[in-house]
Write an enzyme that holds these catalytic residues in place. Structure first.
Site, PDB file in Angstrom:
ATOM      1  N   ASP A  87       0.848  -1.198   0.000  1.00  0.00           N
ATOM      2  CA  ASP A  87       0.000   0.000   0.000  1.00  0.00           C
ATOM      3  C   ASP A  87       0.886   1.252   0.000  1.00  0.00           C
ATOM      4  O   ASP A  87       2.090   1.163   0.271  1.00  0.00           O
ATOM      5  CB  ASP A  87      -0.911  -0.037   1.246  1.00  0.00           C
ATOM      6  N   GLY A 102      -5.196   9.822   2.496  1.00  0.00           N
ATOM      7  CA  GLY A 102      -5.396  10.899   1.524  1.00  0.00           C
ATOM      8  C   GLY A 102      -6.434  10.528   0.470  1.00  0.00           C
ATOM      9  O   GLY A 102      -7.172  11.379  -0.023  1.00  0.00           O
ATOM     10  N   GLU A 109      -7.875   0.108   4.771  1.00  0.00           N
ATOM     11  CA  GLU A 109      -6.415  -0.075   4.731  1.00  0.00           C
ATOM     12  C   GLU A 109      -5.890  -0.497   6.102  1.00  0.00           C
ATOM     13  O   GLU A 109      -5.007  -1.357   6.205  1.00  0.00           O
ATOM     14  CB  GLU A 109      -5.746   1.231   4.300  1.00  0.00           C
TER      15      GLU A 109
HETATM   16  C1  5RP Z   1      -5.498   6.106   0.517  1.00  0.00           C
HETATM   17  C2  5RP Z   1      -4.113   6.120   1.046  1.00  0.00           C
HETATM   18  C3  5RP Z   1      -3.019   6.150   0.057  1.00  0.00           C
HETATM   19  O1  5RP Z   1      -2.178   5.084   0.295  1.00  0.00           O
HETATM   20  C4  5RP Z   1      -2.276   7.423   0.240  1.00  0.00           C
HETATM   21  O2  5RP Z   1      -3.207   8.481   0.131  1.00  0.00           O
HETATM   22  C5  5RP Z   1      -1.171   7.595  -0.793  1.00  0.00           C
HETATM   23  O3  5RP Z   1      -1.749   7.809  -2.044  1.00  0.00           O
HETATM   24  P1  5RP Z   1      -0.875   8.116  -3.311  1.00  0.00           P
HETATM   25  O4  5RP Z   1      -0.074   6.900  -3.578  1.00  0.00           O
HETATM   26  O5  5RP Z   1      -1.880   8.433  -4.385  1.00  0.00           O
HETATM   27  O6  5RP Z   1      -0.026   9.323  -2.987  1.00  0.00           O
HETATM   28  O7  5RP Z   1      -3.857   6.108   2.223  1.00  0.00           O
HETATM   29  O8  5RP Z   1      -6.427   6.154   1.543  1.00  0.00           O
END
Ligand code: 5RP
Length: 227
Positions: A87, A102, A109
């Site tokens: 992730d 984000g 998650e």
């Molecule tokens: C989603 C998350 C994502 O892992 C985090 O926002 C990172 O996103 P990106 O890889 O687009 O920067 O926590 O809830």
């Protein structure tokens, strides 16, 4: 002249490195976001070449992408443990503390990472910080309690606002809203996490502590590992 960092390339390199950890017959947790996206594409390619895995998605968005690549998805409540999850993160420190959420998928998650034996986080180099807190902490909140949660966040020193997308309140896969809470730089993430956990109406918050075994960061043309 300073070389411009290619963040997309760093995401791809980190994702490729992480996918090497996946073996036949594993149960794999699939993250959400623009970095996890590269992982899912890589896994889709390996599945096409014969890799046999079962996967659990952390969001509807990930579920749709995985299904389109013919990755075999299973229900999270049909198994006891996940072998490996890959992730992304919004911020991380070298001692593996993170802010996530984000993309609004923080609740799933957190559950998926909590059930996982090998928790792998991938990120581009812009996500590494000395101290968490420049990125606001996402707090998934049951809509009925949103005003109460905002006031409780203020009482512990934060400044929260309800997330909007295209002018409308952002709704999570659980049907909740997100309060993005600014606490400034966070000097004691453990105690802030405890305080947030105690607020009635909070389903999950974006401080992820003890939920990464290894962070693979894209670093120019290479990767760097924190563990
Ligand atoms: C989603 C998350 C994502 O892992 C985090 O926002 C990172 O996103 P990106 O890889 O687009 O920067 O926590 O809830």
């Amino acid at each position: 002249m300073k070389k411009r960092v290619d963040l997309e390339k760093e995401k791809l390199l980190a994702a490729r490195e992480a996918v090497k950890l996946i073996e036949n017959n594993m149960i794999v947790g699939l993250g959400t976001g623009s970095t996890a996206y590269y992982t899912i594409l890589e896994i889709g390619q390996r599945v096409k070449e014969g890799l046999k895995i079962k996967a659990i998605a952390t969001s509807r968005q990930t579920e749709e992408l995985a299904a389109s690549l013919k990755i075999d998805l299973i229900d999270i409540n049909s198994m006891d443990a996940i072998d490996v999850t890959i992730d992304g993160a919004d911020e991380f420190t070298s001692d593996l503390l993170m802010i996530k959420g984000g993309g609004g998928a923080l609740f799933r998650e957190k559950i998926v990472l909590s059930l996982t034996t090998k928790k792998i986080i991938i990120a581009d180099s812009s996500k590494k910080v000395e101290k968490l807190g420049k990125f606001k902490v996402p707090v998934e909140t049951v809509p009925f309690s949103s005003r109460y949660v905002l006031s409780q966040i203020a009482s512990i020193g934060g400044n929260g606002e309800i997330r909007k997308k295209e002018g409308k309140v952002f709704v999570t896969d659980q049907g909740n809203c997100i309060v993005d809470a600014d606490f400034g730089l966070i000097h004691d993430p453990e105690s802030l996490a405890k305080n947030l956990n105690q607020i009635e109406g909070v389903l999950a918050h974006g401080l992820f502590i003890g939920l990464a075994d290894k962070i693979i960061m894209g670093n120019g043309d290479d990767t760097a590992v924190f563990e």
